[in-house]
Scaffold this motif. Structure first.
Motif: not given
Ligand SMILES: [Zn+2]
Ligand SMILES: N=CN[C@@H](CCC(=O)O)C(=O)O
Length: 417
Positions: A86, A254, A277, A328
Protein backbone atom coordinates in the motif's frame (compact mmCIF):
# COMPACT_ATOMS: atom_id res chain seq x y z
CA UNK A 1 22.09 -1.59 -29.78
CA UNK A 2 23.16 -1.76 -26.12
CA UNK A 3 26.36 -3.57 -25.14
CA UNK A 4 25.62 -7.04 -23.74
CA UNK A 5 26.05 -7.51 -19.99
CA UNK A 6 27.83 -10.58 -18.68
CA UNK A 7 27.65 -11.44 -14.98
CA UNK A 8 30.07 -14.30 -14.34
CA UNK A 9 31.79 -16.35 -11.65
CA UNK A 10 28.96 -15.92 -9.14
CA UNK A 11 29.58 -18.22 -6.17
CA UNK A 12 25.91 -19.11 -6.40
CA UNK A 13 23.36 -18.19 -9.03
CA UNK A 14 19.78 -18.79 -7.88
CA UNK A 15 17.73 -19.09 -11.07
CA UNK A 16 14.42 -20.43 -9.67
CA UNK A 17 13.98 -21.64 -13.26
CA UNK A 18 11.55 -24.25 -14.54
CA UNK A 19 8.02 -25.20 -13.61
CA UNK A 20 4.72 -23.82 -14.78
CA UNK A 21 2.44 -22.59 -12.04
CA UNK A 22 3.21 -21.20 -8.60
CA UNK A 23 5.34 -23.63 -6.63
CA UNK A 24 3.96 -25.68 -3.77
CA UNK A 25 5.17 -28.47 -1.48
CA UNK A 26 8.72 -29.75 -2.12
CA UNK A 27 9.00 -27.62 -5.31
CA UNK A 28 9.21 -24.60 -3.03
CA UNK A 29 12.71 -25.74 -2.08
CA UNK A 30 13.97 -25.98 -5.65
CA UNK A 31 16.17 -22.96 -6.31
CA UNK A 32 17.60 -24.05 -9.67
CA UNK A 33 20.95 -23.34 -8.06
CA UNK A 34 24.08 -23.03 -10.23
CA UNK A 35 27.46 -22.97 -8.47
CA UNK A 36 29.97 -20.70 -10.26
CA UNK A 37 27.09 -19.29 -12.27
CA UNK A 38 26.92 -16.88 -15.15
CA UNK A 39 24.21 -14.89 -17.00
CA UNK A 40 24.45 -13.26 -20.45
CA UNK A 41 22.09 -10.33 -21.06
CA UNK A 42 21.18 -8.65 -24.33
CA UNK A 43 18.87 -5.65 -24.78
CA UNK A 44 17.54 -5.88 -21.25
CA UNK A 45 16.63 -9.54 -21.51
CA UNK A 46 18.26 -12.73 -20.34
CA UNK A 47 19.81 -14.52 -23.27
CA UNK A 48 21.59 -17.47 -21.61
CA UNK A 49 22.25 -18.91 -18.15
CA UNK A 50 24.72 -21.59 -17.04
CA UNK A 51 27.97 -22.28 -15.28
CA UNK A 52 30.78 -19.86 -16.05
CA UNK A 53 32.59 -22.70 -17.84
CA UNK A 54 29.59 -23.32 -20.10
CA UNK A 55 29.14 -19.65 -20.78
CA UNK A 56 32.86 -19.14 -21.49
CA UNK A 57 32.54 -21.78 -24.18
CA UNK A 58 29.47 -20.10 -25.66
CA UNK A 59 30.29 -16.37 -25.30
CA UNK A 60 34.02 -16.20 -24.49
CA UNK A 61 34.93 -14.83 -27.91
CA UNK A 62 32.57 -11.82 -27.40
CA UNK A 63 33.83 -10.94 -23.93
CA UNK A 64 35.46 -7.71 -25.13
CA UNK A 65 32.18 -6.48 -26.58
CA UNK A 66 30.33 -6.96 -23.29
CA UNK A 67 30.20 -5.16 -19.94
CA UNK A 68 31.57 -7.83 -17.62
CA UNK A 69 30.72 -8.05 -13.93
CA UNK A 70 32.88 -10.39 -11.85
CA UNK A 71 30.71 -11.80 -9.07
CA UNK A 72 33.40 -13.90 -7.32
CA UNK A 73 32.27 -14.98 -3.87
CA UNK A 74 28.83 -13.39 -4.28
CA UNK A 75 25.24 -14.56 -4.57
CA UNK A 76 23.10 -13.54 -7.57
CA UNK A 77 19.30 -13.92 -7.55
CA UNK A 78 16.32 -12.71 -9.55
CA UNK A 79 15.11 -9.23 -8.59
CA UNK A 80 12.72 -9.67 -5.67
CA UNK A 81 9.00 -9.24 -6.28
CA UNK A 82 6.82 -7.70 -3.55
CA UNK A 83 3.25 -8.89 -4.21
CA UNK A 84 1.32 -6.84 -1.61
CA UNK A 85 1.92 -3.17 -0.83
CA UNK A 86 0.00 0.00 0.00
CA UNK A 87 2.90 2.30 -0.91
CA UNK A 88 0.91 5.33 -2.16
CA UNK A 89 -0.35 7.20 0.89
CA UNK A 90 -0.22 10.55 2.64
CA UNK A 91 1.17 11.27 6.11
CA UNK A 92 2.38 8.78 8.70
CA UNK A 93 1.09 7.16 11.90
CA UNK A 94 3.95 6.97 14.38
CA UNK A 95 1.66 8.04 17.25
CA UNK A 96 -0.45 4.91 16.71
CA UNK A 97 2.70 2.84 16.99
CA UNK A 98 3.21 4.31 20.44
CA UNK A 99 -0.49 3.81 21.34
CA UNK A 100 -0.29 0.15 20.39
CA UNK A 101 2.78 -0.32 22.56
CA UNK A 102 0.73 1.13 25.41
CA UNK A 103 -1.97 -1.49 24.82
CA UNK A 104 -4.43 -0.15 22.22
CA UNK A 105 -5.39 -2.68 19.54
CA UNK A 106 -5.16 -2.13 15.78
CA UNK A 107 -8.96 -2.42 15.38
CA UNK A 108 -9.72 -0.18 18.40
CA UNK A 109 -7.61 2.56 16.85
CA UNK A 110 -9.32 2.13 13.49
CA UNK A 111 -12.81 2.07 15.01
CA UNK A 112 -12.01 5.32 16.81
CA UNK A 113 -11.30 7.03 13.49
CA UNK A 114 -7.55 6.34 13.33
CA UNK A 115 -5.81 3.61 11.36
CA UNK A 116 -6.88 3.34 7.74
CA UNK A 117 -9.31 6.27 8.27
CA UNK A 118 -6.48 8.54 9.43
CA UNK A 119 -4.39 7.71 6.38
CA UNK A 120 -7.43 8.17 4.13
CA UNK A 121 -7.91 11.69 5.52
CA UNK A 122 -4.23 12.52 4.98
CA UNK A 123 -4.29 11.00 1.49
CA UNK A 124 -7.43 12.91 0.51
CA UNK A 125 -5.80 16.14 1.71
CA UNK A 126 -2.46 15.55 -0.06
CA UNK A 127 -1.84 16.98 -3.50
CA UNK A 128 -0.96 14.66 -6.33
CA UNK A 129 2.60 16.06 -6.29
CA UNK A 130 3.03 15.34 -2.58
CA UNK A 131 1.75 11.78 -2.92
CA UNK A 132 3.86 11.19 -6.00
CA UNK A 133 7.03 12.37 -4.24
CA UNK A 134 6.46 10.20 -1.17
CA UNK A 135 5.59 7.14 -3.23
CA UNK A 136 8.66 7.66 -5.42
CA UNK A 137 10.93 7.71 -2.36
CA UNK A 138 9.38 4.45 -1.16
CA UNK A 139 10.02 2.87 -4.55
CA UNK A 140 13.65 4.03 -4.36
CA UNK A 141 13.90 2.28 -1.02
CA UNK A 142 12.36 -0.93 -2.41
CA UNK A 143 14.99 -0.88 -5.12
CA UNK A 144 17.80 -0.43 -2.60
CA UNK A 145 16.49 -3.60 -0.92
CA UNK A 146 16.61 -5.63 -4.12
CA UNK A 147 12.94 -5.31 -5.12
CA UNK A 148 12.39 -4.75 -8.84
CA UNK A 149 8.61 -5.30 -9.09
CA UNK A 150 5.83 -4.37 -6.66
CA UNK A 151 2.09 -4.69 -6.48
CA UNK A 152 0.44 -1.49 -5.21
CA UNK A 153 -3.06 -1.05 -3.81
CA UNK A 154 -5.35 1.94 -3.77
CA UNK A 155 -7.71 2.09 -0.77
CA UNK A 156 -6.66 5.22 1.07
CA UNK A 157 -9.26 7.27 -0.73
CA UNK A 158 -12.49 5.33 -0.47
CA UNK A 159 -14.01 8.05 -2.60
CA UNK A 160 -13.77 7.85 -6.34
CA UNK A 161 -11.61 10.93 -6.73
CA UNK A 162 -8.89 9.83 -4.31
CA UNK A 163 -8.95 6.19 -5.41
CA UNK A 164 -8.31 7.40 -8.98
CA UNK A 165 -5.62 9.79 -7.69
CA UNK A 166 -3.72 6.88 -6.13
CA UNK A 167 -4.08 4.71 -9.22
CA UNK A 168 -3.00 7.54 -11.57
CA UNK A 169 0.15 8.03 -9.47
CA UNK A 170 0.96 4.32 -9.77
CA UNK A 171 0.45 4.54 -13.54
CA UNK A 172 2.81 7.52 -13.83
CA UNK A 173 5.43 5.96 -11.58
CA UNK A 174 5.24 2.72 -13.53
CA UNK A 175 6.12 4.68 -16.66
CA UNK A 176 8.95 6.68 -15.05
CA UNK A 177 10.48 4.63 -12.22
CA UNK A 178 12.65 1.52 -12.75
CA UNK A 179 10.48 -0.57 -10.42
CA UNK A 180 7.56 -2.21 -12.27
CA UNK A 181 4.21 -1.60 -10.56
CA UNK A 182 1.15 -3.84 -10.80
CA UNK A 183 -1.94 -1.92 -9.61
CA UNK A 184 -4.79 -3.24 -7.47
CA UNK A 185 -8.07 -1.43 -6.79
CA UNK A 186 -8.97 -1.65 -3.10
CA UNK A 187 -11.91 0.70 -2.63
CA UNK A 188 -13.18 -1.83 -0.06
CA UNK A 189 -10.33 -1.18 2.40
CA UNK A 190 -12.62 0.15 5.17
CA UNK A 191 -16.10 1.63 5.48
CA UNK A 192 -15.57 5.42 5.28
CA UNK A 193 -17.03 7.26 8.31
CA UNK A 194 -19.51 9.18 6.15
CA UNK A 195 -21.12 5.79 5.27
CA UNK A 196 -21.35 4.49 8.85
CA UNK A 197 -24.76 2.83 9.22
CA UNK A 198 -25.18 2.93 5.42
CA UNK A 199 -22.61 0.22 4.61
CA UNK A 200 -24.73 -1.29 1.85
CA UNK A 201 -24.84 2.06 0.06
CA UNK A 202 -21.05 2.15 0.03
CA UNK A 203 -20.87 -1.43 -1.30
CA UNK A 204 -23.24 -0.36 -4.10
CA UNK A 205 -21.08 2.68 -4.81
CA UNK A 206 -18.01 0.46 -5.20
CA UNK A 207 -19.88 -1.95 -7.46
CA UNK A 208 -21.86 0.52 -9.57
CA UNK A 209 -19.47 3.46 -9.84
CA UNK A 210 -15.94 2.85 -8.68
CA UNK A 211 -15.23 -0.48 -10.39
CA UNK A 212 -16.62 0.68 -13.77
CA UNK A 213 -14.65 3.97 -13.52
CA UNK A 214 -11.38 2.25 -12.60
CA UNK A 215 -11.70 -0.41 -15.29
CA UNK A 216 -12.83 1.97 -18.01
CA UNK A 217 -9.43 3.69 -17.62
CA UNK A 218 -7.65 0.32 -17.26
CA UNK A 219 -6.11 1.47 -13.99
CA UNK A 220 -6.05 -1.87 -12.15
CA UNK A 221 -5.41 -5.56 -12.69
CA UNK A 222 -6.66 -6.88 -9.34
CA UNK A 223 -9.54 -6.12 -6.97
CA UNK A 224 -8.97 -6.54 -3.22
CA UNK A 225 -11.30 -6.44 -0.18
CA UNK A 226 -10.58 -6.25 3.56
CA UNK A 227 -12.84 -9.13 4.67
CA UNK A 228 -12.79 -8.81 8.44
CA UNK A 229 -15.22 -8.57 11.36
CA UNK A 230 -16.34 -4.93 11.50
CA UNK A 231 -15.14 -4.17 7.98
CA UNK A 232 -16.56 -6.18 5.01
CA UNK A 233 -18.54 -9.38 5.60
CA UNK A 234 -17.75 -12.45 3.48
CA UNK A 235 -21.05 -11.88 1.66
CA UNK A 236 -20.23 -8.23 0.84
CA UNK A 237 -16.70 -9.22 -0.11
CA UNK A 238 -18.03 -11.87 -2.47
CA UNK A 239 -20.33 -9.38 -4.21
CA UNK A 240 -17.54 -6.82 -4.63
CA UNK A 241 -15.11 -9.42 -5.96
CA UNK A 242 -17.67 -10.89 -8.34
CA UNK A 243 -18.52 -7.42 -9.64
CA UNK A 244 -14.82 -6.77 -10.21
CA UNK A 245 -14.50 -10.07 -12.03
CA UNK A 246 -17.32 -9.06 -14.41
CA UNK A 247 -15.18 -6.02 -15.29
CA UNK A 248 -12.01 -8.08 -15.73
CA UNK A 249 -10.43 -7.54 -12.29
CA UNK A 250 -8.87 -10.61 -10.68
CA UNK A 251 -9.88 -11.14 -7.00
CA UNK A 252 -7.55 -10.93 -4.01
CA UNK A 253 -8.70 -10.92 -0.37
CA UNK A 254 -7.29 -9.58 2.90
CA UNK A 255 -8.47 -12.65 4.79
CA UNK A 256 -8.57 -13.83 8.40
CA UNK A 257 -6.04 -11.24 9.58
CA UNK A 258 -7.48 -10.28 12.97
CA UNK A 259 -10.23 -12.90 13.52
CA UNK A 260 -11.12 -16.17 11.78
CA UNK A 261 -13.92 -15.10 9.40
CA UNK A 262 -14.02 -17.60 6.53
CA UNK A 263 -11.78 -15.44 4.32
CA UNK A 264 -9.55 -18.32 3.22
CA UNK A 265 -12.63 -20.38 2.34
CA UNK A 266 -14.08 -17.45 0.40
CA UNK A 267 -10.81 -17.01 -1.52
CA UNK A 268 -11.08 -20.63 -2.67
CA UNK A 269 -14.77 -20.28 -3.55
CA UNK A 270 -14.40 -17.13 -5.67
CA UNK A 271 -11.19 -18.41 -7.28
CA UNK A 272 -9.03 -15.59 -5.91
CA UNK A 273 -5.45 -15.56 -7.20
CA UNK A 274 -4.27 -15.03 -3.62
CA UNK A 275 -5.44 -14.57 -0.06
CA UNK A 276 -3.44 -12.18 2.13
CA UNK A 277 -2.46 -12.22 5.83
CA UNK A 278 -4.23 -15.46 6.95
CA UNK A 279 -2.96 -15.23 10.54
CA UNK A 280 -6.20 -16.80 11.77
CA UNK A 281 -7.02 -19.01 8.76
CA UNK A 282 -8.83 -22.22 9.71
CA UNK A 283 -7.63 -25.74 8.88
CA UNK A 284 -10.59 -26.06 6.53
CA UNK A 285 -9.66 -22.77 4.85
CA UNK A 286 -6.08 -23.94 4.33
CA UNK A 287 -7.29 -27.23 2.89
CA UNK A 288 -9.65 -25.43 0.49
CA UNK A 289 -6.90 -23.04 -0.62
CA UNK A 290 -4.60 -25.97 -1.39
CA UNK A 291 -7.36 -27.67 -3.37
CA UNK A 292 -8.20 -24.51 -5.36
CA UNK A 293 -4.54 -23.50 -5.85
CA UNK A 294 -5.00 -20.11 -4.13
CA UNK A 295 -1.64 -18.54 -3.30
CA UNK A 296 -1.18 -17.64 0.38
CA UNK A 297 0.42 -14.20 0.60
CA UNK A 298 1.96 -14.14 4.07
CA UNK A 299 3.10 -10.95 5.80
CA UNK A 300 5.38 -11.82 8.74
CA UNK A 301 6.57 -8.23 9.23
CA UNK A 302 2.96 -7.17 9.83
CA UNK A 303 2.46 -9.94 12.39
CA UNK A 304 5.66 -8.89 14.17
CA UNK A 305 4.75 -5.20 14.07
CA UNK A 306 1.29 -5.90 15.53
CA UNK A 307 2.91 -8.31 18.00
CA UNK A 308 0.73 -11.17 16.75
CA UNK A 309 1.65 -14.78 16.08
CA UNK A 310 2.67 -15.15 12.43
CA UNK A 311 0.58 -17.10 9.93
CA UNK A 312 1.09 -20.87 9.77
CA UNK A 313 3.47 -20.75 6.83
CA UNK A 314 5.11 -24.10 7.55
CA UNK A 315 1.75 -25.89 7.83
CA UNK A 316 0.48 -24.20 4.67
CA UNK A 317 3.47 -25.35 2.64
CA UNK A 318 3.16 -28.86 4.07
CA UNK A 319 -0.54 -28.83 3.18
CA UNK A 320 0.33 -28.02 -0.46
CA UNK A 321 -0.61 -24.31 -0.53
CA UNK A 322 1.67 -22.21 -2.77
CA UNK A 323 3.13 -19.52 -0.52
CA UNK A 324 4.44 -16.05 -1.27
CA UNK A 325 5.62 -13.37 1.17
CA UNK A 326 5.47 -9.60 1.17
CA UNK A 327 6.31 -6.45 3.12
CA UNK A 328 2.67 -5.25 3.18
CA UNK A 329 4.34 -1.81 3.10
CA UNK A 330 1.76 0.54 4.65
CA UNK A 331 1.77 3.37 7.20
CA UNK A 332 0.01 1.45 9.98
CA UNK A 333 0.78 -2.21 10.40
CA UNK A 334 4.03 -2.56 8.45
CA UNK A 335 5.89 0.60 7.41
CA UNK A 336 8.81 -1.24 5.83
CA UNK A 337 10.16 -1.64 2.30
CA UNK A 338 12.55 -4.45 3.19
CA UNK A 339 11.84 -7.75 1.47
CA UNK A 340 15.15 -9.15 2.82
CA UNK A 341 13.81 -8.57 6.35
CA UNK A 342 10.57 -10.30 5.34
CA UNK A 343 12.54 -13.31 4.03
CA UNK A 344 14.45 -13.44 7.35
CA UNK A 345 11.16 -13.34 9.28
CA UNK A 346 9.58 -15.98 7.05
CA UNK A 347 12.34 -18.30 8.23
CA UNK A 348 12.37 -17.24 11.86
CA UNK A 349 8.67 -16.83 12.60
CA UNK A 350 7.05 -19.18 10.07
CA UNK A 351 9.74 -21.90 9.95
CA UNK A 352 10.17 -21.61 6.21
CA UNK A 353 13.55 -22.78 4.92
CA UNK A 354 15.99 -20.24 3.41
CA UNK A 355 15.25 -21.73 -0.02
CA UNK A 356 11.46 -21.57 0.46
CA UNK A 357 11.71 -17.93 1.50
CA UNK A 358 13.56 -17.09 -1.72
CA UNK A 359 11.08 -18.96 -3.91
CA UNK A 360 8.26 -17.19 -2.06
CA UNK A 361 9.86 -13.78 -2.71
CA UNK A 362 10.58 -14.39 -6.40
CA UNK A 363 8.68 -16.77 -8.68
CA UNK A 364 5.67 -17.33 -6.40
CA UNK A 365 5.37 -13.60 -5.82
CA UNK A 366 5.48 -13.10 -9.60
CA UNK A 367 2.63 -15.60 -10.03
CA UNK A 368 0.59 -13.86 -7.32
CA UNK A 369 0.58 -10.65 -9.38
CA UNK A 370 0.55 -12.12 -12.88
CA UNK A 371 4.09 -11.17 -13.97
CA UNK A 372 5.51 -14.70 -14.08
CA UNK A 373 6.22 -14.48 -17.82
CA UNK A 374 8.67 -11.61 -17.41
CA UNK A 375 9.91 -11.60 -13.79
CA UNK A 376 10.61 -13.81 -10.78
CA UNK A 377 13.30 -16.08 -12.23
CA UNK A 378 16.50 -16.00 -14.26
CA UNK A 379 15.55 -17.72 -17.50
CA UNK A 380 16.17 -16.95 -21.17
CA UNK A 381 13.56 -14.53 -22.51
CA UNK A 382 12.73 -12.91 -19.17
CA UNK A 383 13.59 -9.34 -18.17
CA UNK A 384 17.10 -9.02 -16.78
CA UNK A 385 15.98 -8.06 -13.27
CA UNK A 386 18.85 -9.22 -11.07
CA UNK A 387 20.37 -8.65 -7.65
CA UNK A 388 23.96 -9.21 -6.59
CA UNK A 389 24.18 -9.78 -2.84
CA UNK A 390 27.27 -9.35 -0.70
CA UNK A 391 26.97 -12.85 0.76
CA UNK A 392 28.48 -16.12 -0.40
CA UNK A 393 25.37 -18.29 -0.44
CA UNK A 394 21.58 -18.13 -0.12
CA UNK A 395 21.61 -19.46 3.45
CA UNK A 396 23.83 -16.56 4.53
CA UNK A 397 21.30 -14.11 3.04
CA UNK A 398 18.62 -15.39 5.44
CA UNK A 399 21.00 -15.98 8.35
CA UNK A 400 22.62 -12.53 8.64
CA UNK A 401 19.33 -10.82 9.37
CA UNK A 402 18.34 -7.17 9.66
CA UNK A 403 21.18 -6.06 7.38
CA UNK A 404 20.92 -4.89 3.79
CA UNK A 405 23.24 -7.13 1.74
CA UNK A 406 22.37 -5.64 -1.65
CA UNK A 407 25.54 -5.01 -3.67
CA UNK A 408 23.98 -4.14 -7.04
CA UNK A 409 20.60 -4.24 -8.78
CA UNK A 410 19.90 -4.43 -12.51
CA UNK A 411 16.46 -3.63 -13.91
CA UNK A 412 15.88 -4.71 -17.52
CA UNK A 413 19.65 -5.01 -17.83
CA UNK A 414 20.36 -1.45 -16.57
CA UNK A 415 22.34 -1.05 -13.37
CA UNK A 416 20.03 0.94 -11.07
CA UNK A 417 21.80 0.39 -7.72
ZN1 LIG B 1 -2.63 -5.10 2.86
N1 LIG C 1 -5.36 -4.83 7.02
C1 LIG C 1 -5.66 -4.03 6.18
N2 LIG C 1 -4.89 -3.24 5.43
C2 LIG C 1 -3.49 -3.04 5.59
C3 LIG C 1 -3.16 -2.07 6.66
C4 LIG C 1 -3.62 -0.72 6.34
C5 LIG C 1 -3.30 0.32 7.37
O1 LIG C 1 -3.25 0.05 8.58
O2 LIG C 1 -3.12 1.45 6.92
C6 LIG C 1 -2.74 -4.34 5.75
O3 LIG C 1 -2.81 -5.14 4.82
O4 LIG C 1 -2.09 -4.58 6.76
Amino acid sequence: MRRPLWIKNAAQLVTVAGGKGPRSGPEMSDLGLIEDGSVWIENGKIKAVGTTAEMNAQFGEWEEDADVIEAYGKLVTPGLVDPHTHFVYGGSREKEFEMRLEGASYMDIMNAGGGIHATARMTRESTEEELYGQAERRLDSFLRHGVTTVEGKSGYGMDLETELKQLHIMKQLNERHPVDIVPTFMGAHAIPPEYKGREEEFVSLIIDEMIPAVTSEKLAVFNDVFCEIGVYTPEQSRRILEAGRRHGLIPKIHADEIEPYGGAELAAEVGAISAEHLLKASDEGIRKMAEAGVIACLLPATALYLREKAARGREMIDAGVPVTISTDCNPGSSPTTSMPLVMNLACISMRMSPAEALVAATINAAHAIGVQDKAGSIEPGKQADLVLWNVKNYQELQYLFGVNHVGAVWKKGEKVI
